[in-house]
Design an enzyme around this catalytic site. Structure first.
Site, mmCIF file in Angstrom:
data_model
loop_
_atom_site.group_PDB
_atom_site.id
_atom_site.type_symbol
_atom_site.label_atom_id
_atom_site.label_comp_id
_atom_site.label_asym_id
_atom_site.label_seq_id
_atom_site.Cartn_x
_atom_site.Cartn_y
_atom_site.Cartn_z
ATOM 1 N N ARG A 1 0.803 -1.194 0.000
ATOM 2 C CA ARG A 1 0.000 0.000 0.000
ATOM 3 C C ARG A 1 0.845 1.256 0.000
ATOM 4 O O ARG A 1 1.426 1.633 0.989
ATOM 5 C CB ARG A 1 -0.929 -0.006 1.197
ATOM 6 C CG ARG A 1 -2.365 -0.071 0.755
ATOM 7 C CD ARG A 1 -3.258 0.067 1.896
ATOM 8 N NE ARG A 1 -2.586 0.623 3.057
ATOM 9 C CZ ARG A 1 -3.174 0.688 4.209
ATOM 10 N NH1 ARG A 1 -4.382 0.248 4.353
ATOM 11 N NH2 ARG A 1 -2.534 1.197 5.238
ATOM 12 N N LYS A 2 0.930 1.826 -1.095
ATOM 13 C CA LYS A 2 1.758 3.001 -1.217
ATOM 14 C C LYS A 2 0.937 3.831 -2.170
ATOM 15 O O LYS A 2 0.457 3.315 -3.155
ATOM 16 C CB LYS A 2 3.036 2.562 -1.904
ATOM 17 C CG LYS A 2 4.175 3.491 -1.665
ATOM 18 C CD LYS A 2 5.339 3.000 -2.453
ATOM 19 C CE LYS A 2 6.200 2.056 -1.670
ATOM 20 N NZ LYS A 2 7.319 1.582 -2.463
ATOM 21 N N TYR A 3 0.652 5.030 -1.822
ATOM 22 C CA TYR A 3 -0.108 5.681 -2.856
ATOM 23 C C TYR A 3 0.451 7.034 -3.189
ATOM 24 O O TYR A 3 1.110 7.678 -2.390
ATOM 25 C CB TYR A 3 -1.604 5.654 -2.561
ATOM 26 C CG TYR A 3 -2.161 6.781 -1.748
ATOM 27 C CD1 TYR A 3 -3.306 7.432 -2.191
ATOM 28 C CD2 TYR A 3 -1.578 7.193 -0.565
ATOM 29 C CE1 TYR A 3 -3.844 8.460 -1.443
ATOM 30 C CE2 TYR A 3 -2.117 8.205 0.177
ATOM 31 C CZ TYR A 3 -3.250 8.838 -0.268
ATOM 32 O OH TYR A 3 -3.791 9.843 0.452
#
EC number: 3.6.4.12
Lengths: 577, 616
Positions: A13-15
């Site tokens: 999860r990297k946005y």
């Protein structure tokens, strides 16, 4: 705001943040007043200077940020609502920055006044509703060449606590509704309500319309509307712009068997920015300029042919290649590193025993509870924090902060009462393998214990007391000269700013060097202090200079006696190579 | 470590084999030789002999001596396996009485001859070449040398090498050893040593740290009061200016990341069930979209330029301006000021650490004296210094702390004054610049408020929770459990130039790494990987097993990372967990005002790095 917030599996999860900040500045008489606490500057100029500084900072740290700037109660153009769009919300760029820096320079040099540039009158007040609507429009309108913003901030500057709407219950209710609407679009207000002892700012009206009505039992109930003094505008803007950067998010195991596990988040508090690392590759030939890409290729070392398939990874062991399957590798690491990221408390030690200055190896993180992964995390860590602080203990932690990183040992210390924030600082401690040997020093005649040595130590102490840094180290005092230079060259080229070839005299050039490099300027100040002492007429004032002279005389004396002895000193073989 | 040669002599007598001592010697040899395989040093020679052996093969054709391996460097895996297999199969044959015997077991007495053969072989192999010569002897017969005291003197002159005797007897005292024939020879030959076989076996399973020689990473002046502009313009000499303090110093790494053992990319080829790996070469190619097509076409490296990001703009600089992007920096350490140690926030330290010490090569006694006085003065006032640091010409400017430290030099360096033997040093670590600091506001942990500033009430059980939490912290209190803390002066140890003249794994006389300080632990991932790789070789290649059974994590490592609870009360903890009402949230929500710090941004390789990789 559908689709903007990604939900992937936790480890990936990297946005991509696309952050926007809209400056809304209400013109008023007070805004044009010169204030002693701002070194006789206007609040308005302070706000604009801050905006420019923010832009210069963001261009380095987060160049993808969008900024917009609006003045209201302003009769700059024909806008019936008195709104002046200085520049719309758009990604940071050199032109907007130049426009602002030119304005500030013109005002500074007296080529124009800020009143001329921003004509203000209470005759036609800008309805607050139109300002709120404008904000919403800025954040929600689709633009083909700009990604939509997923982090939406409004910085509202005013010193008027009772606009006409505050006397109109209908208007208040409409504004309240609008504020909730903005909140639904994830647009958040950060307020800069400027007041002073003489003119206190009553936040009742704004607090009422900005407070989120939905539910009373939540941590997130709207912005803090506490008034501030004009003198802290800059520091508050620079602090509130900061986006929190999560380094990791994982469980903290207090005791595994009783499922005593909570959630934590670690944030980046310091980094190491480097110049020239943000770039694209371009292909340039004759008149063509277009984006280029790099691609890694593997060639058979014997034949030189490109390898399309059959690549694998092995452990080289001397002349051997050892291949372990993914399952085997997982089994190998399972016992000490688990599968997913985790941190586990191994024990507690006196903080004084485990926080040192001499064994640092990595950047620290700031750790706070993560209620979103384990309910009760705040309760647990608040109590742990209190206890650790009281007992003056730090925790020794084992674990890894990312799924694919190697586990390591960390020290988790509660922040002290001087810290701005409450939480834990987490520092990695080096493995024994990472602690290097102290080099062997060529044994040498040593003067320790001699009168001469004692005198040098005394002199050194006297000198030290003249260069005491009372406030410790403040990173904000030192801009990185390398980064500043890099961006200045880009800036000047983009805007075709004149080269400073007109700097003729040596003094002018020195002045420029000093103004562009904080680190050199601070060093030069030390020398100025010594020179001032040498030139002082007071005996007391000359002391510092005398210490320097005596120190150097002793140094030279030892050195010259050493030279005479030198042929007789045979240095043993140096093992350090 | 310079060139060295090690000859192994294994007493292959019946007792050695039957008591399992040859097997023990082989266990040691396996480890020691695989270490050499791993290093692949071209100047690390080995050879191996069986003595008191029923087979004969040696340069002098002396019966009872069997040379298993002639001199080789670097040794390969295959050769290591051969040595192990040959010795093992001879042992097997001897036990099973399948050895052809020309003389009875008890008449084989040729250790002294074997020593001489090994010595002759050394001479003919290396002649007068300068290298460390050593012979390692495994035997359980300490008096199995037929020598008179006079002969020992002759032998001592004859043997231009050192002996390492590995005593395989069950129980021997030091008097037994040094009173024996072997003992007398060891005493007579300088540099020789005696170890017991079990001592060696314990040593190879214990944690060893590869000793990395200090490599100088900085050399320059430590200054206070220099003229920075004058330095840039090259018209200021700090050492000749009496308004400036200047000391010659040098820098070495103090802490440095160790990566895990890296896997390399190879090409896997399978032919008729045989797997082989071929080396590959990695290059970087540049491409762009072709004219009028969507296909990428290759372009030459020379036509690729960098467009630097400036907000929403990308800038390609003309080369004359590109040079201007860099500051003209010169190596040096300029002190900015001094501050109380407790005023320095620990979390501002952001880098690996370095030693900064007085330079005894380009400097001299004057530099050492002034440097030591500075360190002592700062320690006495409990100060640290802030300095501007440039490590090398044209490298980046850093702001750093200099923390004074005394390093116990142990027994190596002769005592200096009043019996103290401390070396003085600074530890340097990078501090953040304005651009590096991330200042944010976080919700408070105690006396919490909502985002608008309203106080949030504390939970009802908070007092009881705090009391139970206090017990929890106490149950893991390492200070109460008598764990040691390494004193500041012993945190770093001195490189011992004598201890490591050979790459042979031997118990260290000097390393006193016996503390149980829980924060001084080995790099477990590296230990584990090494253990697994060695075990892989042992199982698959030496024992030719078809399956690989992954070994357990050694207890020694497991213990280090297990929480050190004293007699903790499970009941109280259960109660605490219940009161805290901890519950795992199945579906997490994400705050819109946070982002994940991107690794990529930190790790974008520089253009130069990409180019360098491509050039390989």
């Amino acid at each position: 705001m559908e689709g903007n917030i990604e939900e992937k599996s936790p480890s990936y999860r990297k946005y991509d943040a696309h952050e926007g900040i809209v400056f809304l500045i209400e013109l008023s008489e007070g805004m044009f007043q010169v204030l002693p606490e701002l070194n006789d500057r206007m609040q308005l100029v302070e706000i604009l200077t801050t905006l420019l500084e923010l832009m210069s900072q963001l261009i380095i740290t987060r160049p993808g940020t969008g900024l917009g700037c609006y003045f209201y109660n302003c009769f700059k153009n024909d806008d019936e609502n008195g709104i002046y769009e200085y520049f719309p919300l758009r990604d940071l760029n050199a032109r907007d920055m130049k426009q602002l820096s030119d304005l500030l320079e013109d005002v500074d040099c007296g080529r124009c006044t800020i009143q001329e540039f921003l004509p203000f009158s209470y005759d036609r007040r800008t309805p607050l509703e139109s300002i709120f609507e404008l904000t919403k429009l800025q954040y929600t309108q689709e633009s083909p060449d700009q990604k939509s913003f997923n982090n939406r901030k409004v910085f509202l500057f005013t010193d008027d606590d009772s606009p006409p709407e505050s006397f109109d219950p209908n208007a208040k209710s409409r504004l309240s509704h609008l504020a909730n609407d903005l909140n639904d679009y994830y647009i958040g207000f950060t307020t800069f309500f400027i007041g002073s002892n003489e003119r206190p700012f009553n936040d009742a009206f704004y607090s009422e319309i900005l407070r989120l009505s939905s539910n009373t039992d939540t941590e997130f109930d709207g912005p803090n509307t506490k008034p501030i003094s004009a003198s802290i505008i800059k520091s508050r803007v620079l602090r509130k712009q900061e986006i929190k950067r999560i380094l990791f998010q994982c469980p903290l195991i207090l005791q595994e068997s009783s499922s005593f596990i909570v959630g934590i988040k670690g944030y980046s508090i310091v980094s190491h920015e480097k110049a020239g690392v943000k770039y694209k590759l371009v292909y340039e030939k004759e008149d063509i300029r277009q984006e280029a890409f790099s691609r890694r290729k593997f060639l058979n070392a014997n034949t030189g042919e490109e390898i399309k398939e059959g690549l694998t990874k092995v452990f080289p062991y001397g002349d051997l290649n050892i291949a372990l399957s993914d399952e085997e590798l997982a089994t190998v690491t399972k016992d000490y590193a688990g599968e997913n990221s985790f941190l586990k408390i191994i024990g507690f030690r006196a903080t004084s025993k485990c926080t040192q200055y001499y064994n640092n190896i990595d950047k620290p993180a700031f750790v706070v509870p993560d209620e979103s992964s384990y309910e009760g995390s705040i309760r647990t860590l608040a109590s742990l924090f209190k206890n650790m602080r009281e007992k003056k203990k730090s925790a020794i932690i084992w674990g890894k902060t990312k799924t694919n990183s190697n586990p390591a040992m960390f020290i988790l210390s509660p922040s002290d009462s001087f810290s701005r924030n409450e939480g834990f600082y987490m520092r990695r401690i080096p493995f024994l393998d990472e602690i290097r040997k102290f080099p062997c020093i060529v044994p040498m005649e040593n003067l320790a214990g001699t009168a001469e040595y004692r005198r040098v130590k005394e002199l050194t102490k006297n000198i030290m007391s003249h260069f005491n840094l009372k406030n410790g180290y403040e990173p904000s005092e030192f801009k990185n000269p390398g980064i500043q230079r890099h961006f200045k060259v880009l800036h000047d080229y983009l805007l075709q700013t004149e080269d400073e070839a007109y700097l003729n005299t040596s003094e002018e050039k020195t002045e420029k060097l000093l103004s562009e490099d904080d680190s050199i300027r601070k060093i030069a100040q030390i020398r100025e202090k010594i020179i001032a002492s040498a030139e002082s007429n007071e005996p007391q004032g000359q002391k510092l200079s005398e210490y320097f002279i005596e120190w150097n005389e002793i140094y030279q004396k030892i050195k010259s006696s050493e030279l005479i002895d030198k042929p007789s000193i045979k240095k043993p073989r140096n093992w350090n190579g | 470590m310079s060139a060295e040669s090690t000859s192994f002599i294994i007493d292959a007598s019946r007792s050695m084999v039957q008591d399992g001592n040859v097997a023990k010697a082989m266990a040691y040899l396996e480890y020691a030789l695989l270490e050499k395989v791993k290093r692949q040093r071209k100047t690390d020679w080995i050879s191996c002999y069986l003595s008191n052996c029923h087979n004969t093969k040696n340069s002098q054709d002396i019966p009872g001596i069997y040379q298993v391996q002639s001199f080789v460097a670097p040794i390969s895996t295959e050769q290591t396996l051969n040595i192990l297999r040959e010795v093992n199969s001879y042992s097997q044959d001897l036990v099973n009485d399948e050895v052809k015997k020309e003389i009875p077991d008890n008449e084989l007495q040729c250790m002294i001859q074997c020593l001489l053969v090994a010595s002759l072989d050394l001479k003919s192999q290396f002649n007068k070449r300068k290298l460390l010569r050593q012979i390692v002897i495994f035997t359980d017969d300490l008096n199995g040398l037929d020598l008179t005291p006079n002969e020992i003197v002759v032998l001592q002159e004859e043997l231009n090498l050192r002996l390492i005797l590995v005593d395989c007897c069950k129980e021997t005292s030091s008097e037994d050893i040094f009173g024996s024939k072997w003992g007398l020879l060891i005493k007579a030959i300088p540099g020789s040593k005696v170890y017991r076989i079990n001592e060696l076996l314990i040593d190879i399973t214990s944690l060893k740290f590869p000793i990395i020689k200090p490599v100088r990473v900085f050399s320059g002046e430590l200054r206070l009061g220099s003229d920075p502009i004058g330095l840039i313009r090259n018209n200021f000499d700090p050492s000749a200016d009496f308004k400036c303090l200047s000391i010659q110093v040098e820098g070495y790494p103090a802490t440095k990341h160790v990566p895990s053992l890296n896997r390399k990319t190879v090409l896997k080829k399978e032919e008729s069930g045989e797997v082989e790996y071929e080396p590959v070469k990695s290059i970087v190619e540049y491409e762009t979209l072709g004219y009028d097509t969507d296909k990428r076409i290759s372009i030459s490296q020379e036509s690729v330029a960098k467009a630097f990001r400036y907000g929403s703009d990308y800038v390609v600089l003309p080369s004359i301006l590109d040079e201007k992007r860099f500051l003209n920096t010169l190596p040096g350490l300029d002190v900015r000021g001094f501050l109380d140690r407790k005023k320095m926030q620990n979390y501002y330290l952001t880098s690996e650490s370095r030693f900064i010490l007085a330079d005894t090569k380009s400097g001299g006694i004057a530099d050492v004296t002034m440097f030591n006085a500075l360190v002592d003065a700062m320690l006495e006032y409990d100060k640290i210094a802030i300095a501007r640091f440039v490590a090398k010409r044209q490298t980046e400017v850093q702001m750093c702390i200099l923390c004074p430290l005394l390093v116990d030099s142990g027994v190596v360096v002769p005592n200096q004054v009043n019996g103290e033997n401390f070396q003085r040093t600074f530890i340097l670590s990078r501090l953040p610049f304005a651009e590096d600091e991330r200042v944010s506001d976080f919700p408070r942990l105690i006396n919490r408020t909502t985002t608008s500033g309203k106080a949030i009430s504390q939970g009802k059980d908070s007092e009881q929770i705090d009391a139970l939490m206090s017990q929890y912290v106490d149950s893991l209190d390492l200070d109460a459990q008598k764990y040691e803390t390494v004193p500041d002066t012993k945190y770093y140890s001195m490189l011992n130039p004598i201890a490591k003249e050979t790459s042979l794994p031997l118990p260290d006389d000097f390393e006193g790494e016996s503390t149980n300080d829980p924060s001084r632990i080995p790099a477990i991932h590296i230990r584990r990987q090494q253990q697994v790789l060695l075990e892989y070789i042992h199982q698959k290649l030496i024992n030719r097993s078809s399956e690989f059974q992954i070994p357990e994590l050694p207890d020694m490592l497991r213990d280090i990372i297990t929480p050190h609870f004293d007699s903790h009360s499970a009941k109280e903890q259960t109660e605490l967990v219940k009161l805290l009402a901890i519950k795992k949230v199945e579906k997490e929500s994400k705050r819109p005002d946070e982002v994940y710090e991107s690794d990529d941004e930190d790790n974008i390789p520089s253009f130069e790095e990409i180019m360098a990789k491509g050039a390989r």
